[in-house]
Each structure stands twice: as structure tokens, then as C-alpha cells.
Design a protein around this motif. Structure first.
Motif, PDB file in Angstrom:
ATOM      1  N   ALA A  97      -5.824  10.715   1.349  1.00  0.00           N
ATOM      2  CA  ALA A  97      -4.927   9.559   1.293  1.00  0.00           C
ATOM      3  C   ALA A  97      -4.183   9.345   2.608  1.00  0.00           C
ATOM      4  O   ALA A  97      -3.659   8.255   2.850  1.00  0.00           O
ATOM      5  CB  ALA A  97      -3.927   9.720   0.146  1.00  0.00           C
ATOM      6  N   VAL A 110       0.847  -1.194   0.000  1.00  0.00           N
ATOM      7  CA  VAL A 110       0.000   0.000   0.000  1.00  0.00           C
ATOM      8  C   VAL A 110       0.884   1.246   0.000  1.00  0.00           C
ATOM      9  O   VAL A 110       0.615   2.215  -0.717  1.00  0.00           O
ATOM     10  CB  VAL A 110      -0.924  -0.007   1.238  1.00  0.00           C
ATOM     11  CG1 VAL A 110      -1.650   1.309   1.397  1.00  0.00           C
ATOM     12  CG2 VAL A 110      -1.905  -1.157   1.160  1.00  0.00           C
ATOM     13  N   GLU A 166      -4.933   6.222   4.655  1.00  0.00           N
ATOM     14  CA  GLU A 166      -4.636   4.904   4.102  1.00  0.00           C
ATOM     15  C   GLU A 166      -3.190   4.462   4.273  1.00  0.00           C
ATOM     16  O   GLU A 166      -2.857   3.337   3.942  1.00  0.00           O
ATOM     17  CB  GLU A 166      -4.978   4.891   2.608  1.00  0.00           C
ATOM     18  CG  GLU A 166      -6.422   5.217   2.319  1.00  0.00           C
ATOM     19  CD  GLU A 166      -6.670   5.422   0.844  1.00  0.00           C
ATOM     20  OE1 GLU A 166      -5.759   5.200   0.028  1.00  0.00           O
ATOM     21  OE2 GLU A 166      -7.800   5.821   0.504  1.00  0.00           O
TER      22      GLU A 166
END
Length: 184
Positions: free
Chosen positions: A153, A48, A156
Motif C-alpha cells: 500500500a 485515496v 499508493e
């Protein structure tokens, strides 16, 4: 004389204590120390963090391409856009992009040249409005949208990349403000 314990309260831990312990344990199990556990994709796909870093680098390269296009169409804006473009190139470099960011020995406000860094090869040509005011407004909107995407973002990614995204998102919001003020 003390009263004997109530017959309704059984000895031992209470239900609330047990529930709190179970919930706390579940939270601890779900946490990651950022060393890679829980970040890997399946079947050897990038983590990720790697995907987020690559996306942020591409986004920074894209905004540098927008600055270059506006500078090519409106060279009179070089005084305003030069430092902002330079910072955007530094952001791309911070995310690991091999862009044409100035070297560390360059002055903080270099004189930009539109041809100093072409936009990424995968980017389509950027259409630039005919007036300087409209070009600045469009560039400010692009910076604002990018700052907003980066702020979302943050949720995350872990630690260091989240801090970098937060810093670059704040800088992008400041760029949008400066571009908006420059358009007035």
C-alpha cells in the motif's frame, strides 16, 4: 585553423535534448505536492489517503481482535502477547481509529486483559487453535500478511501516510518474528 561545423548537425537544440525536456516536463506535471490535488475521488468521494487510512485503522483493529481472542483462549501467553497487542492498538490509534489503545500515561508493557478491548463490531469471531503453539503460528501469519499488505500500500499513498505505513509494516514484521520465535 578550426574546422567548420558538420553539415549534418543542424543548429539549435538536438533531438535528445528535446526528448529529455519533454519527458522531464511530463514527470513534473504528473507529480503532486500532497496538498489534495490529485487525491480526491469523483463526486465527493473520500480521497485515496482517507480510504487508505481507514483501511489501515480497520486492519489494526482486526489484529487487536485476534490478539484478544488468543489471549482469551490462552491466558498463559499474556506475557508474550501483551506488549505486541498494546503496540497493535497504538497502530490503530495512529491511523485514527477510536480503539481501546492505552493512554499515553500507561506503562509500555501493561498487563493485558482479554476483555480490555473487544474486536470491532463488524468483525466475525476469530477461531483460535486449541494449542498455544498453533495459536502463535496463526497470529504470526496474520501479522506477516498484514505487514505485506501495508508494504504494498506504500506505493499508493503520499508522504506522511506512506512513512506511517512503512513504520507500522516494519513493526508488524517484527511482531511476526517474535511470535514465530515464541512458538518454538
Amino acid at each position: 585553423m578550426p574546422y567548420p561545423p558538420s553539415p549534418r548537425v543542424p543548429p539549435g537544440p538536438r533531438r535528445r535534448s528535446l526528448l529529455a525536456s519533454v519527458a522531464g516536463g511530463a514527470l513534473l506535471v504528473g507529480c503532486s505536492d500532497g496538498t489534495g490535488s490529485g487525491e480526491e475521488g469523483t463526486a465527493g468521494s473520500p480521497s485515496v489517503v482517507e480510504r487508505a487510512r481507514a483501511r489501515a485503522a480497520r486492519d489494526s483493529q482486526g489484529i487487536v481482535g485476534r490478539y484478544d481472542a488468543v489471549l482469551a483462549a490462552h491466558p498463559a501467553l499474556a506475557g508474550l502477547l501483551g506488549p505486541l497487542r498494546w503496540e497493535a492498538a497504538r497502530h490503530a490509534e495512529a491511523f485514527g481509529a477510536g480503539t481501546a489503545a492505552p493512554t499515553a500515561t500507561a506503562s509500555p508493557t501493561p498487563t493485558p486483559t482479554p476483555a480490555s478491548s473487544p474486536p470491532p463490531a463488524s468483525s466475525p469471531p476469530v477461531a483460535v487453535p486449541a494449542t498455544e503453539k498453533d495459536a502463535l503460528a496463526e497470529l504470526a501469519a496474520a501479522e506477516r500478511a498484514l505487514a505485506d499488505r501495508r508494504a504494498r500500500a506504500l506505493l499508493e499513498v503520499p508522504g506522511e501516510l506512506a512513512r506511517l505505513l512503512a513504520s507500522v509494516a516494519a513493526a508488524g514484521a517484527a511482531h511476526a518474528y517474535l511470535l514465530t520465535e515464541g512458538a518454538r
